[in-house]
Design an enzyme around this catalytic site. Sequence first.
Site, PDB file in Angstrom:
ATOM      1  NE  ARG A  89      -1.231  -0.251   2.872  1.00 48.47           N
ATOM      2  CZ  ARG A  89      -1.857   0.028   3.930  1.00 48.47           C
ATOM      3  NH1 ARG A  89      -1.575  -0.239   5.270  1.00 48.47           N
ATOM      4  NH2 ARG A  89      -3.108   0.075   3.734  1.00 48.47           N
ATOM      5  NE  ARG A 107       7.709   6.940  -0.994  1.00 47.39           N
ATOM      6  CZ  ARG A 107       7.883   8.076  -0.974  1.00 47.39           C
ATOM      7  NH1 ARG A 107       8.495   8.852  -1.590  1.00 47.39           N
ATOM      8  NH2 ARG A 107       6.905   8.801  -0.038  1.00 47.39           N
ATOM      9  NE  ARG A 149       4.571   4.766   4.609  1.00 42.37           N
ATOM     10  CZ  ARG A 149       3.807   5.334   5.469  1.00 42.37           C
ATOM     11  NH1 ARG A 149       4.454   6.346   6.065  1.00 42.37           N
ATOM     12  NH2 ARG A 149       2.801   5.172   5.500  1.00 42.37           N
ATOM     13  CG  ASP A 192      -2.586   5.209  -4.650  1.00 39.21           C
ATOM     14  OD1 ASP A 192      -2.103   4.896  -3.124  1.00 39.21           O
ATOM     15  OD2 ASP A 192      -3.755   5.928  -4.723  1.00 39.21           O
ATOM     16  CE1 TYR A 234      -8.488   8.497  -0.367  1.00 41.53           C
ATOM     17  CE2 TYR A 234      -9.281   6.374  -1.124  1.00 41.53           C
ATOM     18  CZ  TYR A 234      -8.567   7.074  -0.021  1.00 41.53           C
ATOM     19  OH  TYR A 234      -7.593   6.670   0.788  1.00 41.53           O
TER      20      TYR A 234
END
Length: 364
Positions: free
Chosen positions: A46, A59, A50, A95, A172
């Site tokens: 990652r 973003r 952010r 992703d 998931y």
Amino acid sequence: MYEVSAEVSSLSVKANPKLTESLRNSPFMRACRRESVPFTPIWLMRQAGRYMSEYREVRARTTFLQLCKTPSLAAEVTVTAAERLGVDAAIIFADILLILEPMGINLEFAHGGGPVIHNPVRATADVDRLREIEDVGALDFVCEAVQLTRGCLPDDLPLIGFSGAPFTLASYLAEGGGSKNYVYTKTLMYNDGGAWHAMMSLISRALVKYLNAQIEAGAQAVQLFDSWVGCLSVDDYREFVLPHTRSVIQNITPGVPVIHFGTGTGTLLELMREAGGDVIGLDWRVRLDEGWRRVGHDRAVMGNLDPIVLFANQDQLRLQAKRILQQAEARPGHIFNLGHGILPETPVENVIALVEMVHEMSAR
């Protein structure tokens, strides 16, 4: 559609590059092959995220899913992160759940929350409606991002492609989102083993096509993220997961390093080795020297700083990084990384400092 930044777009794109000599001899690729390196290579899961202002600016103009599906933007955040941090490998921005949409899954990334699957898979009938992925044309945007990114990166900086591992993707699908106890996942697994294995096989076949397409587009290595597999017992991993993960890894393009990573896997390391991978990822719950011994010194390892250490002062950060490097004993095959991804609140200056510290302290 947003245009890739002027800095990125000014670079020429080289389609489907071969493994050039400069890439082959990069510290990251040498470490994957357990060869000698001038310093311990480091990249961070990652690393485009952010915590970085450049990412937040991108973003602000688009949704997360649209960012993933816009190759120029995915390339921009990938390249920017690698260049700013000074890491030894880039990883394509994407992703792990993108592959589920072509299977007929209604996927949403809720604003301010995690992914939501609106038609979860919890019974045999649900498994039966999943679509076989005959080709990965529906995911061309990922391959285009890989190709564009490869053309924008320095000639000696490897690019990593990735996917979720079969178990994490299946979980998931069953849970419909995040989970603490994996009730739906394990209920399907225990109550209908036939449906479970059919779903895992379908996912595995799709992953082989997807990862090999990323390699064809220009990735030098690939990583399987099994972020949720630590919820399983040893016996359940062996019966319900190992054959499918092994099938994926065995069918990756020969000669391309595979990183096999999971979290909470302190009880599963020997089985992860059995499932395969040139590099086995370790999280912070196990000492690197102990984990490497259990995996076997004939495999490379990746890890394994606790991501929260990046919030500590830099003296403590140096101490913790040094401890991991000492446990590695300069043995060929160590790739420094976190035990999981960088958190959004992480101070970017500490991330940059960690990269510099690892390079400095590990210089041969």
